[in-house]
Design an enzyme around this catalytic site. Structure first.
Site, mmCIF file in Angstrom:
data_model
loop_
_atom_site.group_PDB
_atom_site.id
_atom_site.type_symbol
_atom_site.label_atom_id
_atom_site.label_comp_id
_atom_site.label_asym_id
_atom_site.label_seq_id
_atom_site.Cartn_x
_atom_site.Cartn_y
_atom_site.Cartn_z
ATOM 1 N N LYS A 67 0.830 -1.210 0.000
ATOM 2 C CA LYS A 67 0.000 0.000 0.000
ATOM 3 C C LYS A 67 0.865 1.260 0.000
ATOM 4 O O LYS A 67 0.353 2.366 -0.049
ATOM 5 C CB LYS A 67 -0.893 0.011 1.231
ATOM 6 C CG LYS A 67 -1.562 -1.327 1.476
ATOM 7 C CD LYS A 67 -3.010 -1.207 1.813
ATOM 8 C CE LYS A 67 -3.687 -2.544 1.919
ATOM 9 N NZ LYS A 67 -3.604 -3.366 0.714
ATOM 10 N N LYS B 159 14.814 -6.116 5.301
ATOM 11 C CA LYS B 159 15.163 -5.088 6.287
ATOM 12 C C LYS B 159 16.530 -5.321 6.938
ATOM 13 O O LYS B 159 17.228 -4.360 7.261
ATOM 14 C CB LYS B 159 14.082 -5.019 7.375
ATOM 15 C CG LYS B 159 12.756 -4.472 6.889
ATOM 16 C CD LYS B 159 11.769 -4.339 8.038
ATOM 17 C CE LYS B 159 10.388 -3.973 7.524
ATOM 18 N NZ LYS B 159 9.427 -3.777 8.614
ATOM 19 N N ALA C 231 8.937 -11.971 19.785
ATOM 20 C CA ALA C 231 10.297 -11.472 20.018
ATOM 21 C C ALA C 231 11.094 -11.469 18.721
ATOM 22 O O ALA C 231 12.312 -11.601 18.723
ATOM 23 C CB ALA C 231 10.991 -12.325 21.078
ATOM 24 N N ARG D 230 6.840 -17.553 22.240
ATOM 25 C CA ARG D 230 6.766 -19.015 22.159
ATOM 26 C C ARG D 230 8.131 -19.625 22.478
ATOM 27 O O ARG D 230 8.238 -20.549 23.279
ATOM 28 C CB ARG D 230 6.305 -19.375 20.737
ATOM 29 C CG ARG D 230 6.063 -20.822 20.475
ATOM 30 C CD ARG D 230 5.507 -20.999 19.095
ATOM 31 N NE ARG D 230 6.398 -20.451 18.057
ATOM 32 C CZ ARG D 230 6.142 -20.478 16.757
ATOM 33 N NH1 ARG D 230 5.010 -21.009 16.324
ATOM 34 N NH2 ARG D 230 6.988 -19.987 15.892
HETATM 35 P P1 ATR Z 1 8.830 -10.485 12.398
HETATM 36 O O1 ATR Z 1 10.045 -9.904 11.792
HETATM 37 O O2 ATR Z 1 7.544 -10.204 11.666
HETATM 38 O O3 ATR Z 1 8.716 -10.212 13.861
HETATM 39 P P2 ATR Z 1 9.879 -13.091 12.942
HETATM 40 O O4 ATR Z 1 11.207 -12.523 13.284
HETATM 41 O O5 ATR Z 1 9.813 -14.348 12.111
HETATM 42 O O6 ATR Z 1 8.976 -12.063 12.170
HETATM 43 O O7 ATR Z 1 9.081 -13.321 14.301
HETATM 44 C C1 ATR Z 1 7.823 -13.868 14.346
HETATM 45 C C2 ATR Z 1 7.365 -13.886 15.795
HETATM 46 O O8 ATR Z 1 6.071 -14.474 15.868
HETATM 47 C C3 ATR Z 1 8.266 -14.710 16.713
HETATM 48 O O9 ATR Z 1 8.272 -14.137 17.985
HETATM 49 C C4 ATR Z 1 7.550 -16.056 16.707
HETATM 50 O O10 ATR Z 1 7.824 -16.863 17.823
HETATM 51 P P3 ATR Z 1 9.166 -17.785 17.856
HETATM 52 O O11 ATR Z 1 10.293 -16.883 18.199
HETATM 53 O O12 ATR Z 1 8.880 -18.805 18.885
HETATM 54 O O13 ATR Z 1 9.273 -18.376 16.461
HETATM 55 C C5 ATR Z 1 6.122 -15.585 16.763
HETATM 56 N N1 ATR Z 1 5.166 -16.606 16.293
HETATM 57 C C6 ATR Z 1 5.021 -17.078 15.034
HETATM 58 N N2 ATR Z 1 4.021 -17.988 14.979
HETATM 59 C C7 ATR Z 1 3.524 -18.094 16.236
HETATM 60 C C8 ATR Z 1 2.477 -18.860 16.833
HETATM 61 N N3 ATR Z 1 1.731 -19.714 16.101
HETATM 62 N N4 ATR Z 1 2.242 -18.707 18.158
HETATM 63 C C9 ATR Z 1 2.981 -17.846 18.893
HETATM 64 N N5 ATR Z 1 3.986 -17.088 18.388
HETATM 65 C C10 ATR Z 1 4.253 -17.203 17.084
#
Ligand code: ATR
Length: 271
Positions: free
Chosen positions: A15, A65, A127, A151
């Site tokens: 967007k 990024k 995180a 998680r």
């Molecule tokens: P972004 O840059 O968008 O933050 P990322 O670095 O891949 O993407 O982080 C995704 C976040 O969503 C992480 O904190 C991930 O948890 P993990 O560190 O345990 O992987 C969290 N996440 C993704 N799917 C999840 C789920 N089904 N339940 C809870 N947390 C989830």
């Protein structure tokens, strides 16, 4: 005409061209804003080419990024803290300055919704990169506490340790969470898989504010869940998208566009 674009993959549905075109019209700035969708291997070269050919600035989104962070000549303090760059500006002395406007966009949108951050107890879900980008701008508002839950608990611990010098920030597991939170921010990508972060429904109460960095034409799964458990104030990430763009536009052009009208038009297009 000054040229800007957004790098992403996929980026077709971005967007950003729509938003920045409206900002430019509103502030009477002459610029054009396009899209670039290189592969991971092509990103560095396409970025260089763009600036070699007179590009003035760009946005960078998933999955570039972190690469952008490594490629720029200089980093703003907030980009350094975020470990990621979403905005690049070619300065007058030909330096590629990497910035990160995501966290500022989140805080601006929370404030636009009347959410009080100072003195509040904030729960940050996730995180990853999105959580990392939000932490410094949130802590700058002097909340009573930010609790990170993830998680994979070790990532939350690591993130809390990195930001402890900026304020009260700690990490808990989903099982350990208790007490009263004023605001929950969902930065996880759980909804991309149609899942919910495993949050106990007992943490939701009528006066809590719920923010989901994701957005869609209808309620995100997390917002739907929070409403079902009694949350009255829910916000999705569309406002953050517009506010981070306004911040980037300000970095490039030195003039701050208004966001309300643009957000209204975007919402109309989504629905
Ligand atoms: P972004 O840059 O968008 O933050 P990322 O670095 O891949 O993407 O982080 C995704 C976040 O969503 C992480 O904190 C991930 O948890 P993990 O560190 O345990 O992987 C969290 N996440 C993704 N799917 C999840 C789920 N089904 N339940 C809870 N947390 C989830």
């Amino acid at each position: 005409m000054d040229r800007y674009l957004v790098f992403g993959h996929p980026v077709r549905h971005s967007k950003s061209p729509f938003i920045h075109t409206l900002f430019a019209r509103q502030t009477q700035q002459e610029l054009e804003y396009g899209l670039a969708e290189p592969t991971m291997d092509e990103f560095a070269r396409t970025l260089r080419d763009f600036f070699d050919r007179g590009g003035k600035g760009c946005n960078v989104t998933v999955p570039f990024k972190e690469q952008a962070f490594a490629l720029v000549d200089r980093l703003s303090p907030r980009a350094k803290r975020a470990g990621a760059v979403n905005t690049i500006k070619l300065t007058d002395d030909s330096v590629l300055l990497g910035d990160n406007t995501d966290g500022a966009g989140l805080v601006a949108d929370l404030k636009a919704h009347g959410v009080t951050l100072t003195g509040s107890r904030i729960l940050l879900l996730g995180a990853g990169g999105a959580a990392r980008g939000a932490l410094a701008p949130l802590l700058a508002e002097h909340p009573a506490e930010v609790v990170i839950v993830n998680r994979t608990h070790a990532r939350a611990e690591q993130l809390a340790a990195e930001f402890r010098d900026l304020g009260s920030v700690s990490a808990l597991t989903y099982e350990q969470l208790a007490g009263h939170f004023d605001l929950v921010i969902n930065s996880t990508s759980a909804s991309l898989q149609g899942e919910l972060p495993p949050l106990a429904p007992g943490l939701i109460h009528a006066d809590i504010a719920i923010y989901d960095m994701m957005y869609g034409a209808t309620d995100t799964p997390f917002i739907g869940w929070a409403k079902q458990h009694g949350a009255r104030q829910t916000m999705d990430g569309l406002g953050m998208l517009v506010e981070q763009a306004a911040e980037a536009f300000t970095v490039w052009r030195g003039i701050r566009p208004g966001t309300k009208q643009v957000l209204r038009e975007l919402k109309r297009n989504l629905g």
